[in-house]
Design a protein around this motif. Structure first.
Motif, PDB file in Angstrom:
ATOM      1  N   UNK A  94     -46.964 -31.311 -22.565  1.00  0.00           N
ATOM      2  CA  UNK A  94     -48.248 -30.856 -22.058  1.00  0.00           C
ATOM      3  C   UNK A  94     -47.843 -29.596 -21.718  1.00  0.00           C
ATOM      4  N   UNK A  95     -46.582 -29.283 -20.788  1.00  0.00           N
ATOM      5  CA  UNK A  95     -46.313 -27.732 -20.480  1.00  0.00           C
ATOM      6  C   UNK A  95     -46.199 -27.059 -21.968  1.00  0.00           C
ATOM      7  N   UNK A  96     -45.628 -27.346 -22.879  1.00  0.00           N
ATOM      8  CA  UNK A  96     -45.386 -26.685 -23.990  1.00  0.00           C
ATOM      9  C   UNK A  96     -46.879 -26.279 -24.915  1.00  0.00           C
ATOM     10  N   UNK A  97     -47.631 -27.188 -24.688  1.00  0.00           N
ATOM     11  CA  UNK A  97     -48.739 -27.039 -25.445  1.00  0.00           C
ATOM     12  C   UNK A  97     -49.754 -25.867 -24.648  1.00  0.00           C
ATOM     13  N   UNK A  98     -49.792 -26.141 -23.233  1.00  0.00           N
ATOM     14  CA  UNK A  98     -50.331 -25.349 -22.258  1.00  0.00           C
ATOM     15  C   UNK A  98     -49.890 -23.950 -22.159  1.00  0.00           C
ATOM     16  N   UNK A  99     -48.585 -23.647 -22.630  1.00  0.00           N
ATOM     17  CA  UNK A  99     -47.843 -22.401 -22.397  1.00  0.00           C
ATOM     18  C   UNK A  99     -47.259 -22.170 -21.037  1.00  0.00           C
ATOM     19  N   UNK A 100     -47.246 -23.182 -20.278  1.00  0.00           N
ATOM     20  CA  UNK A 100     -46.553 -23.149 -19.071  1.00  0.00           C
ATOM     21  C   UNK A 100     -45.204 -23.396 -18.852  1.00  0.00           C
ATOM     22  N   UNK A 101     -44.479 -23.992 -19.618  1.00  0.00           N
ATOM     23  CA  UNK A 101     -43.174 -24.057 -19.987  1.00  0.00           C
ATOM     24  C   UNK A 101     -42.313 -23.273 -19.165  1.00  0.00           C
ATOM     25  N   UNK A 102     -42.640 -21.774 -19.778  1.00  0.00           N
ATOM     26  CA  UNK A 102     -41.953 -20.758 -19.213  1.00  0.00           C
ATOM     27  C   UNK A 102     -42.152 -20.243 -17.649  1.00  0.00           C
ATOM     28  N   UNK A 103     -43.251 -20.647 -17.228  1.00  0.00           N
ATOM     29  CA  UNK A 103     -43.501 -20.383 -15.541  1.00  0.00           C
ATOM     30  C   UNK A 103     -43.236 -21.640 -14.830  1.00  0.00           C
ATOM     31  N   UNK A 104     -43.016 -22.730 -15.288  1.00  0.00           N
ATOM     32  CA  UNK A 104     -42.782 -24.071 -14.475  1.00  0.00           C
ATOM     33  C   UNK A 104     -41.718 -24.481 -14.983  1.00  0.00           C
ATOM     34  N   UNK A 105     -40.412 -24.100 -14.565  1.00  0.00           N
ATOM     35  CA  UNK A 105     -39.122 -24.550 -14.983  1.00  0.00           C
ATOM     36  C   UNK A 105     -38.749 -25.695 -14.453  1.00  0.00           C
ATOM     37  N   UNK A 106     -38.213 -26.515 -15.619  1.00  0.00           N
ATOM     38  CA  UNK A 106     -37.534 -28.032 -15.379  1.00  0.00           C
ATOM     39  C   UNK A 106     -36.131 -27.983 -14.776  1.00  0.00           C
ATOM     40  N   UNK A 107     -35.723 -28.966 -14.259  1.00  0.00           N
ATOM     41  CA  UNK A 107     -34.357 -28.963 -13.802  1.00  0.00           C
ATOM     42  C   UNK A 107     -33.744 -30.353 -13.687  1.00  0.00           C
ATOM     43  N   UNK A 108     -32.646 -30.530 -13.778  1.00  0.00           N
ATOM     44  CA  UNK A 108     -31.976 -32.110 -14.141  1.00  0.00           C
ATOM     45  C   UNK A 108     -31.933 -32.592 -12.555  1.00  0.00           C
ATOM     46  N   UNK A 109     -32.053 -32.033 -11.767  1.00  0.00           N
ATOM     47  CA  UNK A 109     -31.748 -32.725 -10.432  1.00  0.00           C
ATOM     48  C   UNK A 109     -32.140 -31.763  -8.967  1.00  0.00           C
ATOM     49  N   UNK A 110     -32.605 -32.564  -7.896  1.00  0.00           N
ATOM     50  CA  UNK A 110     -32.947 -31.600  -6.904  1.00  0.00           C
ATOM     51  C   UNK A 110     -31.746 -30.189  -6.552  1.00  0.00           C
ATOM     52  N   UNK A 111     -30.667 -30.723  -6.625  1.00  0.00           N
ATOM     53  CA  UNK A 111     -29.679 -29.665  -6.299  1.00  0.00           C
ATOM     54  C   UNK A 111     -29.625 -28.597  -7.401  1.00  0.00           C
ATOM     55  N   UNK A 112     -29.962 -28.709  -8.852  1.00  0.00           N
ATOM     56  CA  UNK A 112     -30.212 -27.708  -9.754  1.00  0.00           C
ATOM     57  C   UNK A 112     -31.391 -27.115  -9.695  1.00  0.00           C
ATOM     58  N   UNK A 113     -32.385 -27.522  -8.979  1.00  0.00           N
ATOM     59  CA  UNK A 113     -33.758 -26.991  -8.828  1.00  0.00           C
ATOM     60  C   UNK A 113     -33.593 -26.169  -7.444  1.00  0.00           C
ATOM     61  N   UNK A 114     -32.843 -26.515  -6.650  1.00  0.00           N
ATOM     62  CA  UNK A 114     -32.550 -25.607  -5.510  1.00  0.00           C
ATOM     63  C   UNK A 114     -31.890 -24.445  -5.908  1.00  0.00           C
ATOM     64  N   UNK A 115     -30.765 -24.436  -6.518  1.00  0.00           N
ATOM     65  CA  UNK A 115     -30.024 -23.419  -7.133  1.00  0.00           C
ATOM     66  C   UNK A 115     -30.664 -22.417  -7.905  1.00  0.00           C
ATOM     67  N   UNK A 116     -31.729 -23.127  -8.869  1.00  0.00           N
ATOM     68  CA  UNK A 116     -32.449 -21.949  -9.706  1.00  0.00           C
ATOM     69  C   UNK A 116     -33.631 -21.534  -8.999  1.00  0.00           C
TER      70      UNK A 116
END
Length: 121
Positions: A94-116
């Protein structure tokens, strides 16, 4: 599990919401469509009033979402950095098709999201 605030008991919407270090994590659950997006919008508005940092949406317990969720995430992103964890093939597509994958980053964990997300500020 994020234990600070419980919004919905096991139903559709925001099942848990809490600060995780320098980000706020909201766990979404169930089938998120027109009938339930208002629950997520209200919970997000409350967090935006109380917390100045980035928001992370945990989608691992989300069974269904449509463009309403993407619109909500983009609206939230206009106010704060937003990241996603626990995505699945459906959400990624859904993120890919809508073109939002680049602006809504995905992370593996809360720790990775916090760091990113805090590094990006």
């Amino acid at each position: 599990m994020y234990s600070q605030q419980q919004h919905d008991e096991g139903g559709t919407g925001v099942s848990a919401s809490a600060q995780w270090g320098s980000v706020w994590v909201m766990e979404l659950r169930g089938e998120l469509d027109l009938a339930f997006i208002d629950r997520v919008e209200r919970a997000t508005a409350q967090v935006l009033r109380l917390f100045p940092g980035p928001l992370v949406y945990d989608l691992q317990h989300l069974n269904f979402a449509d463009s309403l969720l993407v619109n909500h995430l983009l609206a939230t992103r206009r106010q704060r950095p937003v990241g996603l964890i626990g995505t699945n093939r459906y959400v990624d597509r859904m993120l890919e098709v809508t073109g939002t994958a680049a602006v809504l980053p995905t992370f593996a964990s809360p720790e990775a999201a916090e760091a990113g997300l805090t590094r990006a500020r």
